[in-house]
Design an enzyme around this catalytic site. Structure first.
Site, short mmCIF file in Angstrom:
data_model
loop_
_atom_site.label_atom_id
_atom_site.label_comp_id
_atom_site.label_asym_id
_atom_site.label_seq_id
_atom_site.Cartn_x
_atom_site.Cartn_y
_atom_site.Cartn_z
N GLY A 159 0.78 -1.22 0.00
CA GLY A 159 0.00 0.00 0.00
C GLY A 159 0.82 1.28 0.00
O GLY A 159 2.02 1.29 -0.25
N CYS A 160 0.13 2.37 0.32
CA CYS A 160 0.70 3.71 0.18
C CYS A 160 1.91 3.95 1.08
O CYS A 160 2.78 4.76 0.74
CB CYS A 160 -0.37 4.76 0.47
N SER A 161 1.97 3.32 2.22
CA SER A 161 3.06 3.58 3.16
C SER A 161 4.36 2.89 2.77
O SER A 161 5.40 3.13 3.38
CB SER A 161 2.65 3.13 4.57
N ALA A 162 4.32 2.02 1.76
CA ALA A 162 5.48 1.19 1.44
C ALA A 162 6.66 1.99 0.90
O ALA A 162 7.81 1.57 1.03
CB ALA A 162 5.10 0.10 0.45
#
Length: 386
Positions: A159-162
């Site tokens: 997801g976006c935090s990766a």
């Protein structure tokens, strides 16, 4: 003495970004959705609200079909019985389009860092919007001319935090051995998972996600470096009881995304404590690189920490110009921030980066900007931080 919270032994010394050629204007996307949903006023009410509030003006897509009229676009089928693209069709598009975007961003990061590709010891590839094997990592090794012995580490489907997670991993790798040089490459083709706009959840994905790639070089701080982000203390936290607030599942017709409207409210319940834990009693820094997962997320962080508009400008500007690019977004924000620091002749400043993903997961990383290595010598003594 350097401040270990903001100034570690590893630094981002090169950044690259790339976007596909097909530009989506928000009013045109909304018009196509309106044409395909004329008989469903409930969907259209949500569409008007979401598109008006999302903070996006333009996005980019690798799929030229999105530029077609609603009646001919397979992702917004009319009444002629045309089938929405299957997951396998979308994955084939990902395989074809992801590599050129990732390659361009990586080449730019290497050039920005003035680094020979043969010097890279570790390659971290990040994506949650597609998979194929041999994967993106193997393709980049050959296309970039990296060593065949480079240590390849794919981060898939996080997801976006990766993107920020990958930077923190690169930091750990470099700090374990000063000879290590890490290339991080993030590529996301979010638009290929566009679903027919029949629900609020589908409209969220249709309203603010875009395609793009970003890359950076992380290596040990050394003499002669300029315009670097020195990486400090980082941490990751998993928020209990929030598993259902952001989900990303593989379906028969692409990946099915759900984003809860309660996410900004949830951030307000835990983020202040996490930032305080990261900074260990220090005052809030001036620079804020916030992943713009949506306008509401940036609003929540700005309100929570009483930030002025200039401190969240780069996050809002990336969202406005490119949309949410999932894991690739945070390096777009850092790149724009660095360009502004260079433009205004700033010598150094402390900062914090934040990104959020399924879990809910929050990634936090303190950093410092230095115009050149000479500024590192005065850091923590008489330096006047922006």
């Amino acid at each position: 003495m350097k401040d270990p919270i903001f100034e570690g032994e590893a630094a981002i010394t090169g950044i690259g970004t790339s976007i596909p050629p097909n530009r989506l204007e928000q009013h045109e996307v909304f018009q196509r959705i309106e044409e395909s949903c004329q008989t469903d006023e409930h969907v259209m009410r949500w569409a008007r609200r979401i598109f008006r509030q999302c903070g996006v003006d333009t996005r980019y897509t690798c799929e030229p079909d999105f530029l077609a009229e609603a009646g001919t676009c397979r992702y917004m089928p009319g009444e002629d019985g045309r089938l929405v693209p299957t997951t396998s069709e979308r994955m084939e598009l990902y395989r074809k389009e992801s590599v050129p975007l990732a390659l361009k961003a990586a080449e730019e990061a290497l050039a920005d860092a003035r680094l020979d590709p043969a010097a890279v010891t570790h390659l971290i590839t990040v994506s949650c919007t597609g998979q194929f094997l041999p994967g993106l990592d193997a393709r980049l090794v050959h296309e970039l001319g990296l060593s065949l012995r480079v240590n390849r580490i794919p981060l898939i489907f996080q997801g976006c935090s990766a993107g920020l997670k990958a930077i923190q991993l690169a930091k750990s790798i470099v700090e374990s051995d000063a000879t290590h040089v890490v290339l991080v490459v993030c590529v996301e083709l979010c638009t290929i998972h566009f679903q027919p706009p029949s629900s609020r959840e589908a409209l969220f994905g249709a309203s603010f996600f875009g395609d793009g790639a970003s890359a950076c070089i992380v290596r040990s701080v050394s003499n002669g470096e300029e315009h670097m982000f020195r990486l400090g203390k980082g941490q990751s936290v998993l928020i209990p009881g929030s598993e259902a607030e952001m989900t990303w599942k593989v379906g028969d017709q692409g990946f099915d995304l759900f984003l809860s409207p309660a996410i900004p409210k949830l951030l307000r319940t835990f983020l202040r404590e996490e930032v305080q834990h990261l900074l260990d009693g220090r005052t809030l820094p001036h620079l804020w690189a916030i992943h713009p997962g949506g306008r509401g997320i940036v609003d929540a962080v700005q309100d929570m920490f009483a930030l002025d508009d200039s401190q969240v400008f780069f996050s809002r500007e990336v969202l406005r110009r490119y949309g949410n690019l999932s894991s690739a977004t945070i390096l777009f924000v850092l790149k724009q921030m660095r360009e502004n620091l260079i433009l205004h002749g700033e010598n150094q400043a402390h900062g914090i980066s934040l990104a959020f993903g399924p879990g809910l997961t929050a990634e936090l990383l303190a950093f410092s900007y230095a115009a050149n290595t000479e500024m590192l010598e005065v850091s923590g003594k008489d330096a006047a931080y922006v």
